[in-house]
Design a protein around this motif. Structure first.
Motif, PDB file in Angstrom:
ATOM      1  N   ILE A 193      60.528  85.180  15.019  1.00  0.00           N
ATOM      2  CA  ILE A 193      59.731  85.138  16.240  1.00  0.00           C
ATOM      3  C   ILE A 193      60.561  84.581  17.398  1.00  0.00           C
ATOM      4  CG2 ILE A 193      57.785  83.965  17.359  1.00  0.00           C
ATOM      5  CD1 ILE A 193      56.302  84.248  14.614  1.00  0.00           C
ATOM      6  N   ALA A 194      61.296  83.503  17.160  1.00  0.00           N
ATOM      7  CA  ALA A 194      62.149  82.915  18.204  1.00  0.00           C
ATOM      8  C   ALA A 194      63.186  83.921  18.686  1.00  0.00           C
ATOM      9  CB  ALA A 194      62.820  81.646  17.681  1.00  0.00           C
ATOM     10  N   ASN A 195      63.728  84.696  17.772  1.00  0.00           N
ATOM     11  CA  ASN A 195      64.717  85.705  18.153  1.00  0.00           C
ATOM     12  C   ASN A 195      64.099  86.754  19.075  1.00  0.00           C
ATOM     13  OD1 ASN A 195      67.393  86.994  17.795  1.00  0.00           O
ATOM     14  ND2 ASN A 195      66.072  88.639  17.058  1.00  0.00           N
ATOM     15  N   TYR A 196      62.925  87.274  18.697  1.00  0.00           N
ATOM     16  CA  TYR A 196      62.264  88.270  19.541  1.00  0.00           C
ATOM     17  C   TYR A 196      61.853  87.676  20.885  1.00  0.00           C
ATOM     18  CZ  TYR A 196      62.148  91.999  16.061  1.00  0.00           C
ATOM     19  OH  TYR A 196      62.494  92.989  15.185  1.00  0.00           O
ATOM     20  N   ARG A 197      61.471  86.392  20.920  1.00  0.00           N
ATOM     21  CA  ARG A 197      61.161  85.729  22.190  1.00  0.00           C
ATOM     22  C   ARG A 197      62.395  85.701  23.089  1.00  0.00           C
ATOM     23  NH1 ARG A 197      57.838  80.808  19.618  1.00  0.00           N
ATOM     24  NH2 ARG A 197      55.722  81.617  19.961  1.00  0.00           N
ATOM     25  N   SER A 198      63.551  85.415  22.505  1.00  0.00           N
ATOM     26  CA  SER A 198      64.798  85.379  23.277  1.00  0.00           C
ATOM     27  C   SER A 198      65.100  86.741  23.881  1.00  0.00           C
ATOM     28  CB  SER A 198      65.970  84.948  22.392  1.00  0.00           C
ATOM     29  OG  SER A 198      65.785  83.647  21.931  1.00  0.00           O
TER      30      SER A 198
END
Length: 144
Positions: free
Chosen positions: A53-58
């Motif tokens: 999720i953090a990766n897609y947010r970035s």
């Protein structure tokens, strides 16, 4: 193009771009990825739902929109009945607050569980050459 490839490219565009809220993005990742799933590319490695999720947010923070144009796709099954989806495509990102679009040629391998309901691993392969060639101005100078 296979139905799995179409679904994967649609998901990637939705979850990366600004078309969805952060809450929707989190729900989409939790629905699609196995809790112990992984996502990686030459610059990033994410293991587990919160890291993915953090990766897609970035990515969504950088790109106002994203599209994966699938050029070729195939799928196969492993001895454990997992589905392996392989596709080649162009990842097209509209860089937030700029007139620039970045296009990267990539090859992806997505491993799904035996029910085809959850992503166990997602690996995007691309080269530094593809990234540099896809950057506005820099790509022109690099290829020029």
């Amino acid at each position: 193009r296979s139905q799995h490839a179409r679904g994967s490219s649609d998901f990637g565009a939705k979850v990366t771009g600004s078309q969805v809220s952060d809450q929707e993005r989190c729900e989409m990742v939790r629905e699609l990825y196995d809790p112990s799933g992984s996502w990686s590319d030459p610059l990033t490695e994410a293991r587990g739902l919160e890291s993915i999720i953090a990766n897609y947010r970035s990515l969504a923070a950088i790109a106002s929109s994203a599209e994966l144009q699938v050029l070729d796709a195939c799928s196969s099954r492993t001895a454990e009945a997992e589905v392996i989806l392989r596709f080649e495509g162009l990842a097209v990102y509209k860089v937030r607050m700029t007139p620039f679009t970045v296009t990267i040629k990539q090859w992806s391998v997505v491993r799904l569980d035996s029910t085809c309901r959850k992503v166990l691993s997602h690996v995007d392969h691309w080269s530094a050459e593809s990234l540099l060639a896809g950057l506005p101005l820099l790509g022109w100078a690099y290829l020029g």
